[in-house]
Design an enzyme around this catalytic site. Structure first.
Site, PDB file in Angstrom:
ATOM      1  N   GLY A 186       0.552  -1.459   0.262  1.00  0.00           N
ATOM      2  CA  GLY A 186      -0.145  -0.536   0.252  1.00  0.00           C
ATOM      3  C   GLY A 186       1.186   1.355   0.021  1.00  0.00           C
ATOM      4  O   GLY A 186       1.761   1.422  -0.676  1.00  0.00           O
ATOM      5  N   GLY A 187       0.793   2.611   0.758  1.00  0.00           N
ATOM      6  CA  GLY A 187       1.045   3.037   0.975  1.00  0.00           C
ATOM      7  C   GLY A 187       2.097   3.374   1.502  1.00  0.00           C
ATOM      8  O   GLY A 187       3.284   4.405   0.764  1.00  0.00           O
ATOM      9  N   GLY A 421      21.217  10.618 -32.037  1.00  0.00           N
ATOM     10  CA  GLY A 421      21.128  10.949 -30.780  1.00  0.00           C
ATOM     11  C   GLY A 421      21.533  10.533 -29.913  1.00  0.00           C
ATOM     12  O   GLY A 421      21.353  11.407 -28.556  1.00  0.00           O
ATOM     13  N   ALA A 422      21.647   9.349 -29.810  1.00  0.00           N
ATOM     14  CA  ALA A 422      21.910   8.749 -29.103  1.00  0.00           C
ATOM     15  C   ALA A 422      23.569   8.991 -28.271  1.00  0.00           C
ATOM     16  O   ALA A 422      24.435   9.132 -27.595  1.00  0.00           O
ATOM     17  CB  ALA A 422      22.407   7.277 -28.462  1.00  0.00           C
TER      18      ALA A 422
END
Length: 534
Positions: A186-187, A421-422
């Site tokens: 959970g949280g 771009g790499a």
């Protein structure tokens, strides 16, 4: 006037009966140390798990633990919780040493109310985190909890908020380490997610927002605890955890080793370690890279091991996004972070997960003054519909941001190929790399020479009808294109590469370059940068 004390030099153990108040205190203290009693402790051990205090003892240097707030109790009066008089409220907090260096830590005690988090429990954790931030020492959390204490309602939820707030406040200021040693549901799972590193143990660690029964009720999917939130899915698929151990003992050994690479806080440097490995050690085996086909796969670890002091490499996120490798080495005794494309997986291409993995690690290095070595061997960003729809543009931008933002010493070495771009994203000169080196065999271009030729000279190639001659022409054109547009000499001519180096001298060149950069930034003038989860 009554004289209580004699000459201090005559002090010796008293044979007199202890005062009643002291007897009472010792009894209460002993009861607090016993925890929830033998039956629940046995149940914990029957699951193959240590108790909270055993874990602390195993993790810390011998006899270094200094506990605080051991007698704190919940103020909750509903459902008879307060009547149980649970000392410490299900969590042990305090300070200790690891390899002689101070740390703060908390350890949830599953034997007490399932380690559930109530308001007092949360405030103990928040208090130790506040003290860690003020003292500027690392904080370690040992998680073993059933989640929010439902008997305390919204107070328990507010308790999580107290912890989350401090996780963010501490981010980039002190190292934060989370060790999952049971359920973290959970949280509760969001606190580890806000920290720098997460450890899990095979078979006993589970993290999830909703458990198997809730998943089945909501979606109809049937899944067990290990498949949903165990160490395997979180280390390989979700990328939530960076380290997996076979046992608790192995886990604590890894935590201790990780801390040996980290500074105490953002204002200090990592510990310097003596080494017998000489700085000018030649690495002739790296010359093999110059004769290797750029498309041939090999494990980048072999390069990292040979560059590092004593061939040591502490890898981080080993099982996640294997196309990029991250971790720590030492060079001339100094800690250096490594980010490297791994041609053995997806050809070293960058994808969504690899971009996230590398970007967050670089931001951690930048927050804690740890220099960065980038080893480049990538054909570009991974193509495909799945990557585009998965947000490769958004994820890839994180890597560009991390390199551009980083003001730590940055050295880049191009091994074989750096395309498109790499090339820019992997610590290029244009993103303010301090020293950018390349091997003589490196190819730096918009795309691979063969692919470029097939586009640029498509008409000429199609005009040649003989397949054998067409292939011969393609090879010739590819070589010409490579020499003119993809050569490292071309990159060195325009300043994209500072120096083309002998592979055998790579270790000594990199060490010398980092020595020049050692005083690049004054840590005391370093602005705080949080290490936001990416």
């Amino acid at each position: 006037m009554i004289e209580l004390f004699e000459d201090p030099r005559l002090d010796k153990p008293s044979n007199d009966p202890a005062p009643e108040s002291l007897i009472k205190f010792r009894q209460i203290s002993q009861d607090a140390l016993k925890g929830a009693g033998e039956a629940r402790i046995k149940a914990q051990k029957d699951k193959g798990k240590m108790t909270a205090r055993e874990r602390i003892s195993y993790l810390l240097d011998k006899d270094s633990f200094f506990e605080i707030q051991s007698l704190l109790e919940t103020s909750c009066t509903d459902f008879g919780v307060k009547d149980k008089h649970i000392k410490g409220d299900g969590v042990v907090t305090g300070f200790g040493r690891i390899n002689g260096r101070e740390v703060a830590l908390f350890a949830q005690d599953f034997t007490q109310l399932g380690g559930s988090l109530g308001l007092a429990h949360a405030r103990k954790i928040a208090d130790i985190m506040d003290k860690a931030i003020e003292a500027k020492i690392p904080i370690i959390g040992l998680f073993d909890s059933g989640g929010a204490r439902i008997q305390e309602g919204v107070d328990s939820l507010n308790g999580f908020g107290e912890i989350f707030y401090r996780n963010v406040k501490a981010s980039g200021v002190i190292p934060q380490i989370s060790v999952i040693l049971g359920p973290c549901a959970g949280g509760a799972a969001y606190s580890p997610a806000l920290t720098d590193f997460i450890f899990m143990v095979d078979g006993i660690s589970h993290m999830f927002i909703t458990g198997p029964s809730a998943v089945k009720a909501a979606t109809g999917e049937e899944v067990d605890f290990d498949s949903l939130g165990g160490s395997k899915p979180h280390s390989e698929k979700s990328g939530v955890c960076q380290f997996v151990a076979k046992s608790e003992q192995d886990c604590f050994r890894q935590v201790r080793e990780l801390l040996s690479f980290l500074p105490q806080n953002c204002e200090e440097s990592s510990p310097l370690q003596t080494t017998s490995d000489v700085t000018d050690r030649s690495v002739p085996v790296l010359e093999r890279i110059c004769e290797m086909d750029p498309k041939k796969a090999f494990r980048i670890h072999h390069v990292i091991w040979r560059l590092a002091d004593d061939f040591g490499f502490f890898e981080i996120h080993q099982n996640f996004a294997k196309n990029i490798v991250t971790g720590f080495i030492r060079l001339a005794g100094h800690v250096v972070g490594v980010v490297a494309n791994n041609p053995a997986h997806l050809g070293g291409a960058l994808d969504c997960d690899a971009s996230d993995k590398a970007a967050r690690f670089i931001r951690f290095l930048n927050a804690f003054n740890i220099p960065l070595l980038t080893l480049v061997d990538t054909g570009g960003y991974l193509p495909g519909v799945a990557q585009e729809h998965g947000g490769i543009i958004r994820h890839g931008a994180k890597l560009l941001y991390a390199y551009s933002e980083a003001t730590i010493p940055k050295i880049t070495l191009v091994l074989r190929k750096a395309y498109g771009g790499a090339y820019i994203a992997m610590g290029s000169k244009i993103l303010k790399g301090d020293f950018n080196f390349a091997f003589p065999s490196a190819e730096i271009a918009v795309m691979g020479p063969r692919g470029a030729v097939e586009i640029l000279y498509s008409r000429a190639l199609k005009a040649e009808k003989d397949p054998a001659k067409q292939e011969e022409l393609k090879i010739k054109m590819t070589q010409e294109y490579s020499d003119k547009f993809a050569s490292p000499y071309q990159a060195a001519t325009n300043g994209s590469i500072d120096e083309i180096i002998e592979p055998a001298e790579a270790r000594s060149k990199i060490i010398r370059a980092f020595a020049v950069l050692r005083t690049k930034r004054d840590p005391k003038n370093h602005p705080k940068r949080g290490n936001i989860p990416l």
